[in-house]
Design a protein around this motif. Structure first.
Motif, PDB file in Angstrom:
ATOM      1  N   ALA A 369       0.846  -1.197   0.000  1.00 47.54           N
ATOM      2  CA  ALA A 369       0.000   0.000   0.000  1.00 47.54           C
ATOM      3  C   ALA A 369       0.877   1.241   0.000  1.00 47.54           C
ATOM      4  O   ALA A 369       1.825   1.344   0.797  1.00 47.54           O
ATOM      5  CB  ALA A 369      -0.917   0.000   1.220  1.00 47.54           C
ATOM      6  N   ALA A 370       0.573   2.181  -0.888  1.00 51.72           N
ATOM      7  CA  ALA A 370       1.329   3.432  -0.943  1.00 51.72           C
ATOM      8  C   ALA A 370       1.177   4.174   0.380  1.00 51.72           C
ATOM      9  O   ALA A 370       0.065   4.341   0.888  1.00 51.72           O
ATOM     10  CB  ALA A 370       0.846   4.296  -2.096  1.00 51.72           C
ATOM     11  N   THR A 371       2.288   4.600   0.945  1.00 45.47           N
ATOM     12  CA  THR A 371       2.274   5.306   2.223  1.00 45.47           C
ATOM     13  C   THR A 371       2.188   6.821   2.047  1.00 45.47           C
ATOM     14  O   THR A 371       1.711   7.533   2.920  1.00 45.47           O
ATOM     15  CB  THR A 371       3.558   4.978   3.001  1.00 45.47           C
ATOM     16  OG1 THR A 371       4.689   5.212   2.143  1.00 45.47           O
ATOM     17  CG2 THR A 371       3.558   3.517   3.444  1.00 45.47           C
ATOM     18  N   ASP A 372       2.682   7.301   0.929  1.00 46.67           N
ATOM     19  CA  ASP A 372       2.710   8.726   0.620  1.00 46.67           C
ATOM     20  C   ASP A 372       3.028   8.863  -0.864  1.00 46.67           C
ATOM     21  O   ASP A 372       3.205   7.851  -1.558  1.00 46.67           O
ATOM     22  CB  ASP A 372       3.741   9.468   1.485  1.00 46.67           C
ATOM     23  CG  ASP A 372       5.139   8.867   1.372  1.00 46.67           C
ATOM     24  OD1 ASP A 372       5.802   9.130   0.348  1.00 46.67           O
ATOM     25  OD2 ASP A 372       5.559   8.119   2.274  1.00 46.67           O
ATOM     26  N   LEU A 373       3.116  10.079  -1.351  1.00 46.70           N
ATOM     27  CA  LEU A 373       3.290  10.325  -2.781  1.00 46.70           C
ATOM     28  C   LEU A 373       4.572   9.688  -3.326  1.00 46.70           C
ATOM     29  O   LEU A 373       4.527   8.840  -4.229  1.00 46.70           O
ATOM     30  CB  LEU A 373       3.296  11.835  -3.033  1.00 46.70           C
ATOM     31  CG  LEU A 373       3.708  12.336  -4.418  1.00 46.70           C
ATOM     32  CD1 LEU A 373       2.877  11.692  -5.514  1.00 46.70           C
ATOM     33  CD2 LEU A 373       3.613  13.856  -4.477  1.00 46.70           C
ATOM     34  N   ARG A 374       5.719  10.060  -2.816  1.00 45.66           N
ATOM     35  CA  ARG A 374       6.982   9.567  -3.381  1.00 45.66           C
ATOM     36  C   ARG A 374       7.254   8.127  -2.952  1.00 45.66           C
ATOM     37  O   ARG A 374       7.858   7.357  -3.714  1.00 45.66           O
ATOM     38  CB  ARG A 374       8.137  10.469  -2.957  1.00 45.66           C
ATOM     39  CG  ARG A 374       7.895  11.951  -3.234  1.00 45.66           C
ATOM     40  CD  ARG A 374       7.565  12.243  -4.695  1.00 45.66           C
ATOM     41  NE  ARG A 374       7.198  13.653  -4.869  1.00 45.66           N
ATOM     42  CZ  ARG A 374       6.756  14.188  -5.995  1.00 45.66           C
ATOM     43  NH1 ARG A 374       6.613  13.443  -7.069  1.00 45.66           N
ATOM     44  NH2 ARG A 374       6.453  15.470  -6.051  1.00 45.66           N
ATOM     45  N   GLY A 375       6.803   7.739  -1.759  1.00 44.17           N
ATOM     46  CA  GLY A 375       6.924   6.348  -1.357  1.00 44.17           C
ATOM     47  C   GLY A 375       6.126   5.434  -2.268  1.00 44.17           C
ATOM     48  O   GLY A 375       6.578   4.331  -2.621  1.00 44.17           O
ATOM     49  N   GLY A 376       4.938   5.888  -2.686  1.00 45.23           N
ATOM     50  CA  GLY A 376       4.141   5.103  -3.627  1.00 45.23           C
ATOM     51  C   GLY A 376       4.842   4.954  -4.966  1.00 45.23           C
ATOM     52  O   GLY A 376       4.823   3.880  -5.579  1.00 45.23           O
ATOM     53  N   ALA A 377       5.485   6.023  -5.421  1.00 47.21           N
ATOM     54  CA  ALA A 377       6.231   5.951  -6.684  1.00 47.21           C
ATOM     55  C   ALA A 377       7.391   4.972  -6.567  1.00 47.21           C
ATOM     56  O   ALA A 377       7.707   4.242  -7.524  1.00 47.21           O
ATOM     57  CB  ALA A 377       6.740   7.343  -7.064  1.00 47.21           C
ATOM     58  N   ALA A 378       8.035   4.916  -5.392  1.00 43.29           N
ATOM     59  CA  ALA A 378       9.126   3.967  -5.177  1.00 43.29           C
ATOM     60  C   ALA A 378       8.623   2.532  -5.290  1.00 43.29           C
ATOM     61  O   ALA A 378       9.299   1.658  -5.841  1.00 43.29           O
ATOM     62  CB  ALA A 378       9.750   4.208  -3.805  1.00 43.29           C
ATOM     63  N   MET A 379       7.413   2.284  -4.784  1.00 45.43           N
ATOM     64  CA  MET A 379       6.835   0.939  -4.877  1.00 45.43           C
ATOM     65  C   MET A 379       6.547   0.557  -6.327  1.00 45.43           C
ATOM     66  O   MET A 379       6.703  -0.605  -6.718  1.00 45.43           O
ATOM     67  CB  MET A 379       5.568   0.862  -4.034  1.00 45.43           C
ATOM     68  CG  MET A 379       5.822   1.007  -2.551  1.00 45.43           C
ATOM     69  SD  MET A 379       4.288   1.153  -1.600  1.00 45.43           S
ATOM     70  CE  MET A 379       4.907   2.030  -0.144  1.00 45.43           C
ATOM     71  N   VAL A 380       6.135   1.529  -7.130  1.00 48.74           N
ATOM     72  CA  VAL A 380       5.922   1.266  -8.557  1.00 48.74           C
ATOM     73  C   VAL A 380       7.240   0.859  -9.210  1.00 48.74           C
ATOM     74  O   VAL A 380       7.299  -0.109  -9.987  1.00 48.74           O
ATOM     75  CB  VAL A 380       5.323   2.499  -9.255  1.00 48.74           C
ATOM     76  CG1 VAL A 380       5.326   2.312 -10.773  1.00 48.74           C
ATOM     77  CG2 VAL A 380       3.896   2.745  -8.776  1.00 48.74           C
ATOM     78  N   ILE A 381       8.311   1.589  -8.915  1.00 54.44           N
ATOM     79  CA  ILE A 381       9.621   1.267  -9.488  1.00 54.44           C
ATOM     80  C   ILE A 381      10.032  -0.153  -9.098  1.00 54.44           C
ATOM     81  O   ILE A 381      10.469  -0.949  -9.940  1.00 54.44           O
ATOM     82  CB  ILE A 381      10.675   2.286  -9.017  1.00 54.44           C
ATOM     83  CG1 ILE A 381      10.379   3.666  -9.626  1.00 54.44           C
ATOM     84  CG2 ILE A 381      12.092   1.840  -9.398  1.00 54.44           C
ATOM     85  CD1 ILE A 381      11.238   4.791  -9.077  1.00 54.44           C
ATOM     86  N   ALA A 382       9.878  -0.481  -7.821  1.00 54.39           N
ATOM     87  CA  ALA A 382      10.244  -1.816  -7.364  1.00 54.39           C
ATOM     88  C   ALA A 382       9.388  -2.880  -8.053  1.00 54.39           C
ATOM     89  O   ALA A 382       9.898  -3.929  -8.480  1.00 54.39           O
ATOM     90  CB  ALA A 382      10.087  -1.909  -5.846  1.00 54.39           C
ATOM     91  N   GLY A 383       8.094  -2.610  -8.204  1.00 50.78           N
ATOM     92  CA  GLY A 383       7.203  -3.563  -8.849  1.00 50.78           C
ATOM     93  C   GLY A 383       7.552  -3.804 -10.303  1.00 50.78           C
ATOM     94  O   GLY A 383       7.465  -4.936 -10.799  1.00 50.78           O
TER      95      GLY A 383
END
Length: 419
Positions: A369-383
């Motif tokens: 689950a995205a925790t915040d704006l840039r943290g969510g983008a980091a999860m997309v990169i990892a995915g």
């Protein structure tokens, strides 16, 4: 509730045009309140935060429309000075409407803003600065009630304890139409501050020194409307460059603000990527596994490494050869994305404001689950780099700062969809 489904493992390559800057658009939209007449803002990104700012403007009596990345704001008939708590809590940067409303009407009623949960982001510095400008401020029932003592704020000499972007913006917005001269010492130097001042100058304001640590504003009785183009978003640029670097791909980034992105690019080059720039284009090639960054990556006010780029670069370096060390010096809770990255197989240890990232050979898909704006983008990169399928929920955070991220990823050859 919408979510992203990502099938990882594809090499990314292609060309993207950089969207307009979120962190410029929001204060500039607030600044339109100071103008008598119509302001037309081009390259305004299609983001939920921008839509929230539009609703605030309409709430106080502006006529605000948005179409094809152009916002048209007419503040001729501002007839209200109170912004509801519900609207204020839609985004963190809503507090900038305090300075703009004071500059326009000499009074306002706002509340503490909402948005990403990045830990305490106190507004004491904003309030102390405005009090120096002869603004009476009191708090009642969660509302912040502000009134210029003589109906118009007065210029003052203000020295900030920290070069806060938000406080600098609020002071500039209030001072642009204040009586006399305002001097800000230790002002924020971010490019978005310069963009705000560029817009205000186009509206007739007298501002000098933006981009340096001392800004001088000589108040004008009234500002006029103008047509203005928002600068490109350097953090979105850093996100897509990190994404393609991690995916061992190639990217041509157009409409790029190359000079403003230099603090990020200088670190990215240390990972072994080939990076070439021209006036407004960045070309990146990353054909092999990234190298860890040897020097500690310290987030600092501009011109240091931007805190907003910390999470996305961390996602890329979680797959690098070697160990990288981050030091977060701006926000207390900016490592909340690391739990999700660890769930996907990353080796990250957080020790206070330091994160030690030991690169792994591969990541695996997971539900996060995205925790915040840039943290969510980091999860997309990892995915996108992981083996298997990832599901990212709470993508409302990501939509605050990225225009249709799934479409950009598909343009680069990635498998990502919104459901």
């Amino acid at each position: 509730m919408q979510k992203f489904i990502i099938n990882g493992g594809r090499r990314l390559r292609g060309e993207l045009a950089l969207q307009g800057s979120k962190n410029s658009s929001l204060p500039i939209m607030a600044a339109a309140l100071l103008c008598r007449g119509e302001c037309t803002l081009h390259s305004c990104p299609r983001l939920t935060d921008v839509y929230a700012a539009s609703r605030i403007l309409n709430c106080v009596g502006c006529r605000c429309s948005f179409s094809d990345n152009t916002a048209v704001i007419n503040a001729e008939t501002v007839d209200r000075t109170q912004v509801s708590e519900e609207l204020m809590r839609e985004m963190r940067s809503s507090i900038i409407f305090m300075g703009a409303m004071l500059g326009r009407a000499g009074e306002c009623v706002v509340s503490v803003p909402g948005g990403c949960e990045l830990g305490p982001r106190p507004i004491d510095m904003h309030l102390a600065a405005l009090r120096k400008m002869s603004v009476e401020i009191r708090e009642s029932g969660g509302s912040i009630i502000c009134r210029a003592v003589c109906g118009r704020a007065k210029g003052a000499k203000i020295s900030l304890a920290f070069p806060s972007v938000g406080a600098t913006e609020n002071i500039i917005l209030c001072a642009a139409t204040a009586e006399g001269e305002t001097v800000i010492n230790n002002a924020a130097r971010e490019p978005e501050i310069c963009d705000l001042c560029g817009f205000l100058r186009a509206c007739g304001a007298d501002i000098k020194g933006d981009g340096e640590s001392r800004i001088i504003i000589r108040g004008k009785q009234q500002l006029h409307g103008c047509e203005y183009t928002i600068m490109p978003d350097r953090i979105v640029g850093a996100t897509y460059l990190s994404m393609v670097a991690a995916a061992k791909g190639e990217l041509i980034l157009t409409n790029a603000c190359v000079q403003e992105m230099e603090p990020f690019l200088s670190v990215l080059e240390q990972t072994g990527c080939s990076v070439y720039t021209s006036e407004n284009r960045i070309y990146l090639r990353s054909g092999t596994r990234l190298r860890a960054v040897k020097e500690r990556i310290r987030t600092m006010p501009h011109p240091g490494f931007p805190t907003d780029a910390q999470a996305v670069l961390m996602a890329a370096l979680s797959l690098a050869d070697g160990t990288s060390i981050f030091e977060e010096n701006i926000f207390d809770c900016r490592y909340r994305h690391t739990d999700a990255l660890v769930k996907m197989g990353a080796d990250i240890e957080v020790l206070g404001k330091v994160a030690v990232v030991k690169g792994v050979s591969s990541l695996c898909g997971a539900n996060v689950a995205a925790t915040d704006l840039r943290g969510g983008a980091a999860m997309v990169i990892a995915g996108l780099c992981a083996e298997g399928t990832s599901v990212i929920t709470r993508i409302c955070h990501i939509d605050r700062g990225y225009e249709n991220m799934e479409e950009a990823v598909r343009l680069l050859g990635g498998d990502m969809r919104r459901v």
